[in-house]
Design an enzyme around this catalytic site. Structure first.
Site, short mmCIF file in Angstrom:
data_model
loop_
_atom_site.label_atom_id
_atom_site.label_comp_id
_atom_site.label_asym_id
_atom_site.label_seq_id
_atom_site.Cartn_x
_atom_site.Cartn_y
_atom_site.Cartn_z
CB VAL A 13 -0.98 0.06 1.19
CG1 VAL A 13 -2.03 -1.03 1.08
CG2 VAL A 13 -0.26 0.00 2.51
N GLY A 14 2.17 1.11 0.06
CA GLY A 14 3.02 2.30 0.00
C GLY A 14 3.76 2.63 1.29
CE LYS A 15 4.11 -2.26 5.06
NZ LYS A 15 3.17 -2.83 4.08
CB VAL A 17 6.53 5.01 -1.35
CG1 VAL A 17 6.54 6.39 -1.96
CG2 VAL A 17 6.88 3.98 -2.40
CE LYS A 37 9.68 -4.50 5.69
NZ LYS A 37 8.47 -4.00 5.04
CB THR A 41 9.22 -11.71 3.36
OG1 THR A 41 8.12 -10.85 3.06
CG2 THR A 41 9.24 -11.99 4.85
CG ASP A 50 10.29 -2.92 1.64
OD1 ASP A 50 10.17 -2.67 0.42
OD2 ASP A 50 9.37 -3.33 2.35
CD GLU A 111 8.36 -0.70 4.76
OE1 GLU A 111 9.47 -0.38 4.29
OE2 GLU A 111 7.52 -1.37 4.13
N GLY A 114 3.56 -5.69 6.35
CA GLY A 114 2.12 -5.87 6.13
C GLY A 114 1.34 -4.81 6.91
N1 LIG Z 1 3.96 8.02 -3.99
C1 LIG Z 1 4.38 6.98 -4.74
N2 LIG Z 1 5.25 7.18 -5.75
C2 LIG Z 1 5.70 6.15 -6.51
N3 LIG Z 1 5.32 4.87 -6.34
C3 LIG Z 1 4.45 4.61 -5.34
C4 LIG Z 1 3.94 5.66 -4.50
N4 LIG Z 1 3.12 5.09 -3.58
C5 LIG Z 1 3.10 3.77 -3.85
N5 LIG Z 1 3.89 3.47 -4.91
C6 LIG Z 1 4.13 2.14 -5.52
O1 LIG Z 1 3.22 1.21 -4.97
C7 LIG Z 1 3.87 -0.05 -4.78
C8 LIG Z 1 3.79 -0.43 -3.33
O2 LIG Z 1 4.52 0.51 -2.55
P1 LIG Z 1 5.46 0.06 -1.36
O3 LIG Z 1 6.49 -0.89 -1.83
O4 LIG Z 1 5.91 1.30 -0.69
O5 LIG Z 1 4.38 -0.72 -0.47
P2 LIG Z 1 4.61 -1.43 0.92
O6 LIG Z 1 3.36 -1.24 1.70
O7 LIG Z 1 5.88 -0.98 1.52
O8 LIG Z 1 4.74 -2.95 0.47
P3 LIG Z 1 5.28 -4.18 1.36
O9 LIG Z 1 4.08 -4.66 2.13
O10 LIG Z 1 5.74 -5.16 0.34
O11 LIG Z 1 6.39 -3.68 2.24
C9 LIG Z 1 5.29 0.11 -5.25
O12 LIG Z 1 5.39 -0.37 -6.56
C10 LIG Z 1 5.52 1.60 -5.19
O13 LIG Z 1 6.49 1.99 -6.08
MG LIG Z 2 7.55 -2.09 2.03
#
Ligand SMILES: Nc1ncnc2c1ncn2[C@@H]1O[C@H](COP(=O)(O)OP(=O)(O)OP(=O)(O)O)[C@@H](O)[C@H]1O
Ligand SMILES: [Mg+2]
Length: 229
Positions: A13-15, A17, A37, A41, A50, A111, A114
């Site tokens: 969901v973007g954590k 980023v 972190k 995984t 990450d 971070e 999930g």
């Molecule tokens: N503001 C943003 N700019 C560019 N890409 C983004 C943005 N927000 C989300 N994304 C994209 O959405 C996807 C998921 O983002 P991210 O990897 O940050 O999620 P996460 O919650 O950290 O995932 P995980 O649970 O695997 O750790 C990625 O491909 C990321 O590049």
């Molecule tokens: Mg992540």
């Protein structure tokens, strides 16, 4: 410990980023930022891991092991990935590693993995408390570290429920929610997205920020995401 714990309404969901944008904002403001972190995984998956993105955004020189003490190749829940590797994630090792990471800087950006109710370990013996043989959740780690939360969430349909559930799960356990960050926020948001932002803010009684689409290769191009940390 000074810093923030970035959780999300779920996986992907973007954590990362959002955590990277916070780390970059603090680092650009002259703070010494370290990152953490608990478990990574899916190292087999293509793309930057990450811990590597967080390190780059923070301008940190921490090693992989210092940022993420548990790293696994299968894209599975951390407790399962650990089990597949024949080990268990130990809460005490996480707390120690996070404290060491925090001691290396003046603000820690952590971070989660999930969402808040994801188990890091499915059964943990905690003889000094009444929680014997309970699972150790991401939420337990946030509480143990004493860090306030930032919640990463999608801007689109479905996000109101996921975000309000996450806020409720956080506050019912005594965690402070600093802000929700909707990401990636479109240049021209639709009526649904605008309404989602306003509805989460009013029903969740929370500050809601938005993060536009970032060029992840170039942190110098990122807008600041100030949260008063
Ligand atoms: N503001 C943003 N700019 C560019 N890409 C983004 C943005 N927000 C989300 N994304 C994209 O959405 C996807 C998921 O983002 P991210 O990897 O940050 O999620 P996460 O919650 O950290 O995932 P995980 O649970 O695997 O750790 C990625 O491909 C990321 O590049
Ligand atoms: Mg992540």
């Amino acid at each position: 410990m000074r810093g923030v714990f970035v959780t999300g309404t779920g996986t992907e969901v973007g954590k990362s980023v959002v955590a990277a944008a916070i780390a970059n904002t603090l680092s650009t403001a002259g703070r010494k930022v370290t990152v953490f972190k608990p478990a990574v995984t899916g190292l087999d998956d293509p793309g930057e891991a990450d811990h590597a993105l967080l390190r780059r955004a923070a301008g940190s020189s921490q090693s992989d092991a210092e940022i993420a003490p548990y790293r696994y190749r299968p894209p599975a829940s951390p407790h399962l990935a650990a089990e597949m590797a024949g080990e268990m994630i130990e809460p005490e090792r996480l707390r120690t590693a996070a404290a060491e990471a925090a001691a290396g800087g003046d603000v820690l950006v952590c971070e989660g993995v999930g969402g808040l109710l994801v188990p890091l370990a499915s059964r943990v013996r905690t003889p000094m408390s009444d929680k014997v043989d309970q699972p150790y959740l991401v939420r337990d780690l946030a509480l143990d570290l004493g860090l306030p939360l930032v919640i990463a969430a999608s801007p689109g349909l479905g996000t109101i429920n996921h975000t309000l559930l996450t806020i409720e799960a956080a506050r019912s356990a005594g965690l402070e929610v600093v802000a929700v960050v909707l990401t990636p926020w479109p240049d021209q948001p639709s009526q649904i997205e605008e309404s989602n932002r306003d509805t989460i803010a009013s029903l969740g009684e929370v500050d809601v920020k938005t993060l536009p689409h970032l060029n992840l290769e170039d942190p110098t191009s990122w807008p600041s995401l100030p949260l008063g940390l």
